[in-house]
Design a protein around this motif. Structure first.
Motif, mmCIF file in Angstrom:
data_model
loop_
_atom_site.group_PDB
_atom_site.id
_atom_site.type_symbol
_atom_site.label_atom_id
_atom_site.label_comp_id
_atom_site.label_asym_id
_atom_site.label_seq_id
_atom_site.Cartn_x
_atom_site.Cartn_y
_atom_site.Cartn_z
ATOM 1 N N ASN A 35 34.482 36.082 50.617
ATOM 2 C CA ASN A 35 34.059 34.894 49.865
ATOM 3 C C ASN A 35 33.852 35.186 48.383
ATOM 4 O O ASN A 35 32.766 34.993 47.838
ATOM 5 N N TYR A 36 34.897 35.645 47.720
ATOM 6 C CA TYR A 36 34.786 35.943 46.297
ATOM 7 C C TYR A 36 34.985 34.665 45.482
ATOM 8 O O TYR A 36 35.943 33.911 45.710
ATOM 9 N N LEU A 37 34.085 34.418 44.529
ATOM 10 C CA LEU A 37 34.152 33.244 43.669
ATOM 11 C C LEU A 37 34.748 33.632 42.323
ATOM 12 O O LEU A 37 34.173 34.429 41.587
ATOM 13 N N LEU A 38 35.900 33.077 42.000
ATOM 14 C CA LEU A 38 36.473 33.292 40.676
ATOM 15 C C LEU A 38 35.583 32.637 39.628
ATOM 16 O O LEU A 38 35.055 31.551 39.860
ATOM 17 N N PRO A 39 35.393 33.275 38.483
ATOM 18 C CA PRO A 39 34.574 32.650 37.430
ATOM 19 C C PRO A 39 35.159 31.309 36.998
ATOM 20 O O PRO A 39 36.357 31.054 37.155
ATOM 21 N N GLY A 40 34.303 30.445 36.446
ATOM 22 C CA GLY A 40 34.721 29.105 36.066
ATOM 23 C C GLY A 40 35.890 29.084 35.110
ATOM 24 O O GLY A 40 36.707 28.163 35.128
ATOM 25 N N LYS A 41 36.006 30.101 34.250
ATOM 26 C CA LYS A 41 37.133 30.172 33.317
ATOM 27 C C LYS A 41 38.456 30.179 34.051
ATOM 28 O O LYS A 41 39.469 29.691 33.564
ATOM 29 N N TYR A 42 38.454 30.748 35.247
ATOM 30 C CA TYR A 42 39.661 30.818 36.061
ATOM 31 C C TYR A 42 39.594 29.816 37.205
ATOM 32 O O TYR A 42 39.928 30.120 38.347
ATOM 33 N N SER A 43 39.088 28.617 36.909
ATOM 34 C CA SER A 43 39.063 27.442 37.793
ATOM 35 C C SER A 43 37.925 27.445 38.795
ATOM 36 O O SER A 43 37.709 26.466 39.474
ATOM 37 N N LEU A 174 33.675 43.155 42.119
ATOM 38 C CA LEU A 174 33.925 41.916 42.852
ATOM 39 C C LEU A 174 32.792 41.567 43.802
ATOM 40 O O LEU A 174 32.561 40.386 44.089
ATOM 41 N N ALA A 175 32.073 42.551 44.298
ATOM 42 C CA ALA A 175 31.009 42.287 45.268
ATOM 43 C C ALA A 175 29.715 41.858 44.601
ATOM 44 O O ALA A 175 28.782 41.436 45.276
#
Length: 439
Positions: A35-43, A174-175
């Motif tokens: 369940n990795y969340l991409l930062p908002g800059k990358y959507s 990433l963790a």
């Protein structure tokens, strides 16, 4: 053997088990991050699993599909009529965003391969497109071998081996849990306790990985697991379309609109988590009517936040359809949360609802047979304020006529116009009139 890490809980036990099974069977020294969340800059999107392996990095989506797939285009269509949006374009973009994010943070160089694939379970799916299946789609039995071998990784001009120190650095980065500020509010929930049920749903209180330092109230609609497969498919299609409509609210990021839903169809467990409210205590605007009447700053703050929420609904093309004082939750820090989204619908007609909590809130144009619109929500807010100021069973126009304050009467009248095109589109005039009003 790979090592599993996760800073966020999985939406369903079967995903956690799939993650653990993949990790256990990857015959390589690496890491799997859940369940990795991409930062908002990358959507701001979410990746179910990220495998960090010597051969490269893989973004993995876990799906619980079943049945025979007839075709794959803009949607993935099954032979029983069930269909879902095609995940592959989004999967490719997530892999590109993940690579850009890692390169920007100097965690990998431009020569490191980053790919993506979809893992489904349980059992095997009959795919009409063998090329697509072989390149992107694996079951739980073949996925570990294919992922471990880097079958989906681009090769041209890129190194295929990462050292142990590089693997550890990438996995540690990433963790790390996010701050929550950039995370989507459509989250995954850990249930702590079941509360009293409502007429339409069971209720639970728990925690959400995307909400920091606050509990979450989760409502759960149940689907009959013993129903015919066609009935199940039709129900899942309906719930998915409604969930997709509500997802438009996510881009607005309005503080007065709480977590909207966590909807997922899963044939192994027919529950659809639908409407969730950040748990702000038992206080609602309906219970604080006296304060609304006597505290001007409180009244203005509440209406300001309702106005922001209405603007977000309108921008997202969602009609609330059930705005009333009892769905406005008052939080201890001065915020409000607009609940009752289980009755909402898309303004473009892509989702339709026949039931609402209070038939008296149906605007005149809908009674006459027209579709619902944001103008109907403005009518509901005008009616809600009138109910707070002048409670009673008389029709709104009669109660409005009894208001002695002319500016307030005019402001409420502009919200309660019978013709939707004649109604105002914001609450500015109402707020101004109420600043000088006393009970």
């Amino acid at each position: 053997m790979a090592t599993f890490r996760s800073s966020n809980p999985f939406r369903h036990e079967s995903e956690r088990l799939a993650a653990q099974r993949l990790t256990d069977r990857l015959a390589t020294s690496g890491f799997v991050i859940g369940n990795y969340l991409l930062p908002g800059k990358y959507s701001g999107g979410e990746i179910d699993l990220v495998a960090v392996l010597p051969s490269g990095i893989v973004a993995i989506e876990v799906k619980h599909w079943y049945g025979r797939i007839m075709r794959v285009g803009g949607t993935v269509e099954f032979d029983n009529g069930y269909s879902v949006p095609n995940p592959f374009p989004g999967l490719l973009y997530k892999a590109k965003f993940l690579r850009s994010h890692l390169v920007e943070r100097d965690l990998i160089g431009a020569h490191v391969s980053v790919g993506s694939c979809l893992v489904h379970g349980p059992g095997r799916l009959a795919w009409p497109d063998d090329v697509l299946r072989n390149q992107y789609v694996y079951d739980l039995d073949t996925a570990p071998v294919r992922i471990g071998a880097g079958a989906m990784l681009p090769r041209e001009g890129r190194r295929t081996e990462l050292g142990r120190s590089e693997l550890v650095a990438i996995a540690d980065a990433l963790a790390d849990p996010t701050s929550g500020a950039e995370a989507w509010r459509i989250g995954h929930f850990v249930v702590d306790e079941e509360l009293a049920a409502t007429p339409f749903a069971r209720q639970f209180v728990g925690r959400c990985s995307h909400v920091r330092e606050r509990d979450v109230l989760l409502r759960c609609w149940e689907i009959d697991p013993l129903a015919d497969e066609d009935v199940q498919a039709r129900t899942l299609r309906r719930l998915e379309s409604e969930a997709a409509a509500l997802a438009r609210l996510e881009s607005q990021r309005c503080p007065a609109i709480p977590i909207v839903y966590d909807a997922f169809p899963d044939p192994a467990n027919f529950h659809v988590f639908w409407t969730a409210l950040e748990y702000g205590g038992p206080a609602t605007l309906a219970r604080e009517r006296r304060r609304f009447l006597t505290d001007q700053s409180f009244r203005d703050g509440v209406l300001a936040q309702i106005g922001e929420a209405l603007a977000a609904f309108r921008e997202a093309g969602i009609v609330h359809r059930n705005l009333g004082a009892e769905v406005i939750t008052l939080c201890d820090d001065g915020r409000i949360l607009v609940g009752g989204l289980e009755y909402s619908a898309a303004e473009d007609g892509s989702t339709r609802r026949r039931t609402i909590a209070h038939p008296s809130r149906v605007p005149p144009e809908v009674v006459a047979g027209a579709g619902c619109s944001s103008a109907g929500d403005m009518f509901a807010v005008g009616l809600m304020v009138l109910d707070l100021l002048m409670p009673g069973d008389d029709p709104p126009d009669r109660r409005l006529a009894r208001l002695r304050d002319r500016p307030l009467r005019s402001a409420l009248g502009a919200l309660l116009e019978r013709a939707p095109e004649a109604r105002v589109v914001d609450l500015n005039a109402l707020r101004a009139a109420l600043r000088n009003w006393t009970a």
